[in-house]
Design a protein around this motif. Structure first.
Motif, PDB file in Angstrom:
ATOM      1  N   ASN A   4      -5.953  51.017  13.128  1.00 43.49           N
ATOM      2  CA  ASN A   4      -6.563  52.302  12.508  1.00 43.49           C
ATOM      3  C   ASN A   4      -8.185  52.400  12.903  1.00 43.49           C
ATOM      4  N   GLY A  36      -4.211  54.670  14.893  1.00 45.03           N
ATOM      5  CA  GLY A  36      -3.531  55.016  13.872  1.00 45.03           C
ATOM      6  C   GLY A  36      -4.144  56.329  13.156  1.00 45.03           C
ATOM      7  N   THR A  37      -4.217  55.797  11.877  1.00 46.15           N
ATOM      8  CA  THR A  37      -4.924  56.683  10.733  1.00 46.15           C
ATOM      9  C   THR A  37      -6.624  56.574  10.939  1.00 46.15           C
ATOM     10  N   TYR A  39      -9.770  56.492   8.951  1.00 47.51           N
ATOM     11  CA  TYR A  39      -9.985  56.534   7.538  1.00 47.51           C
ATOM     12  C   TYR A  39     -11.788  57.078   7.695  1.00 47.51           C
ATOM     13  N   ASP A  55      -8.250  59.452   3.592  1.00 44.92           N
ATOM     14  CA  ASP A  55      -7.137  59.362   4.419  1.00 44.92           C
ATOM     15  C   ASP A  55      -7.232  60.713   5.153  1.00 44.92           C
ATOM     16  N   ILE A 104      -8.227  47.863  10.454  1.00 42.05           N
ATOM     17  CA  ILE A 104      -9.088  48.888  11.483  1.00 42.05           C
ATOM     18  C   ILE A 104      -9.625  47.997  12.554  1.00 42.05           C
TER      19      ILE A 104
END
Lengths: 419, 419
Positions: A4, A36-37, A39, A55, A104
């Protein structure tokens, strides 16, 4: 599994910092195999410390795209300078713990010189702690004072706003000068560097010459010389426009406008150089004046953003992600000027160790010999940066700026107190 | 032989007064059989008194067309109120002499309430002196305080600028509020009427609610109630934006700005309601603030003009000439609101005797019960006036505003001293 990413906005916001956020998020979304995500820190790095992670995957493509034309910091920013590693190792360790807890692997920090320093330290410490993080700094500051990059996203739009506003107000005072106001004073931001004040010099454009006097933080204020130039302008043109940087100082080092309050970085909070200058002119020369303090209006003025600036802000966000994908660490994408006429720029990069805590001042060859105007070299530097308009969409007469949902990811760690 | 026309701009200029000039000159040029040369007063009515008449026939069609997108007064304006006929008959007689010498049969005066009064007197006296002149007043004022007309050209663009700027700066302070600035104060024009301050209430638009407190000149300043609302906003939203009219007064009738703060050098800082309000909040509630004073920037901001306003300003100039061609005298074209949703307006007219020296205040039903906000009725009135964008052309990043040649017609009379 892709790692992430964490993205945060730092320090004073700008008309285009959200365009960089847009560049980061849109580019990351195109590389779901590796990232990925994303944040985002709620209120900047503080959100990382307190594990308040937004998110961004909960935001629609349309909402993220709208960041490109929305001023301010969509996730919140903060004025919070991390102390040195020695003085506050606990905070740096906490950052790494939070990054670890949320898997992360990429840290994108969007800010100025102080943030570049934080970014560098995060990278160094994470390696030592056995959880390596690629730390990429994305340049942003209206002050235009980062080294290596030719200019900083955020500055071009402020410059355009100040140049246009100075031109417009000068047209106004020119109309009124015969029987009324002869002096217009505009106070602009720029505590240490006169880049924003310099943009006032662009008011003379497209065939109209505006009698302008500029007061830079880089030049000791010389009251006698200043008043003489103002008087000469009024006698020749009937009026005079003064653009004064909030950072202009007396020869003894005191700000023209010191108010005695300080921000959290310990910087003196300024505001009020314009009335000081206006009253000085009235006392000495008797001219009627008007003055304005643009303050936040100048850095939030997305309605008049420079198209070049918007494109560069987006490009820096995008390039930041691409540098990460190339495996780079402790770097910052930078704007490289290939030529001024016609304006051509490309994207390079800089080592954070060369960027952190270095302040780029106006070169002296950009300031005229009398210290009260810009030179042709300065104009050549500035003009490309204000090129093009990039209007936001409007509905019912007002810009359609986006306010994100900002839904937070669940917390995985205990409380942490930010001091 | 067609009679010539005289046109002059009066009082504080606006972003769109030149659009009215454009409407007058373009329409007159289309009626060369009835209207000869349009002379413009250099620096307003003073140019008529001193016989400094600008021959607008020397300007190209392109230059006149560019007035439509150029802010300020292209021929110069003045703050010069003619005294009453009894006190200064000499000046009125001089006007008629100049008009006679240049065969001027039409007098177009573009200004606010004072100018309507002058316009009326010129018409009355010229008739008595046996040289009848059709005197037409063309409405203009950012203060929006002329009676009969639904709104005044110049106001819509200031309103749009203040609404957009308040929204943008509020997005900025919202981003910073967690660790830094929680209060943003914007000072706006409007010494007697709160129309411009009211426009700050439009910052809450397009789905984003901005916690705003508005201080009107029409409402006695109640410090306790004001601070309570600011505090409530900060506690609920994290930040608060205050729009303060320069005309806001203490219960004893003194302006807020008169309270005056002093800088470190002991100089009084004059004319700043914004710093007074900001410091008051800091002292009582401890919140960090920023403040801005928009001053001339707000009324010169042609870059963000309301399209509705530009169209109406042009239409008023055009209608003024058409009223003259219909043989009307001592009248002012006026904007008539047919409906608010959808917005429909038409052009009517008013007798100058009903307009001169009458000031239209904000109706109390436009101000919320607590005196610190606008009502829905006010919003319904304001929203149509800021509709649409009308961007000027740009070149090299800057607006292409026109500076006219302003060649003067030869003088035919002796000197005249304006006192």
């Amino acid at each position: 599994m892709p790692k992430n990413a964490f993205y945060a906005q730092s320090g004073g916001v700008t008309a285009v910092i959200n365009a960089s956020a847009c560049g980061v998020i849109e580019t990351a979304r195109q590389h779901g195999d590796k990232i990925g995500t994303v944040y985002a820190g709620q209120n900047g790095i503080i959100g990382a410390l307190t594990e308040d992670l937004i998110d961004t995957s909960k935001e629609s493509a349309q909402a993220i795209a709208a960041l490109r034309h929305t001023p301010s910091g969509g996730f919140g920013s903060c004025r919070y300078k991390m102390k040195s590693l020695e003085d506050n190792k606990r905070e740096y360790e906490r950052l790494i713990e939070v990054f670890k807890a949320h898997d992360i692997g990429y840290f994108f920090y969007n800010g100025g010189g102080d943030s570049a320093d934080t970014c560098l330290k995060v990278s160094q410490l994470s390696e030592k702690m056995g959880f390596p993080i690629q730390a990429i700094h994305i340049p942003k500051t209206v002050d235009n004072d980062l080294p290596i990059t030719d200019n900083c996203p955020g500055f071009g739009s402020v410059a355009k706003y100040i140049a246009v506003s100075t031109m417009e107000a000068s047209f106004d005072v020119r109309s009124m000068a015969k029987t009324s106001t002869k002096i217009f004073v505009l106070e602009v931001m720029g505590r240490h560097a006169g880049w924003i004040a310099a943009a006032g010099g662009l008011a003379s454009s497209n065939g109209t010459e505006i009698p302008t006097v500029i007061l830079f933080p880089e030049v000791e204020f010389d009251q006698e010389k200043f008043l003489a130039k103002v008087q000469a302008n009024v006698e020749e043109h009937g009026y005079c426009t003064i653009v004064v940087s909030e950072g202009t100082k007396w020869p003894d080092g005191r700000f023209l406008a010191e108010q005695g309050t300080r921000d959290d970085f310990g910087h003196a909070q300024l505001g009020g150089a314009a009335p000081v200058v206006a009253n000085m002119i009235k006392d000495a020369l008797g001219y009627k004046y008007h003055w304005a303090v643009a303050d936040y209006l100048q850095r939030a003025a997305r309605h008049l953003a420079s198209k070049t600036d918007v494109e560069q802000a987006y490009a820096m966000g995008k390039a930041g992600v691409e540098l990460a994908l190339e495996g780079k660490n402790s770097v910052m994408p930078a704007i490289v000027r290939e030529s001024s006429t016609p304006y051509k720029w490309s994207i390079g990069s800089a080592q954070l160790s060369d960027v952190a805590n270095v302040e780029k001042m106006m070169p002296m060859e950009f300031i005229s010999e009398d210290g009260l105007d810009i030179t042709e070299a300065c104009r050549e530097y500035l003009v490309p940066l204000i090129q093009g308009e990039d209007y936001p969409p409007y509905k019912d007469g007002m810009p359609e700026y986006v306010t994100l949902k900002n839904e937070k990811a669940g917390k995985k760690l205990g409380e942490f107190e930010v001091k």
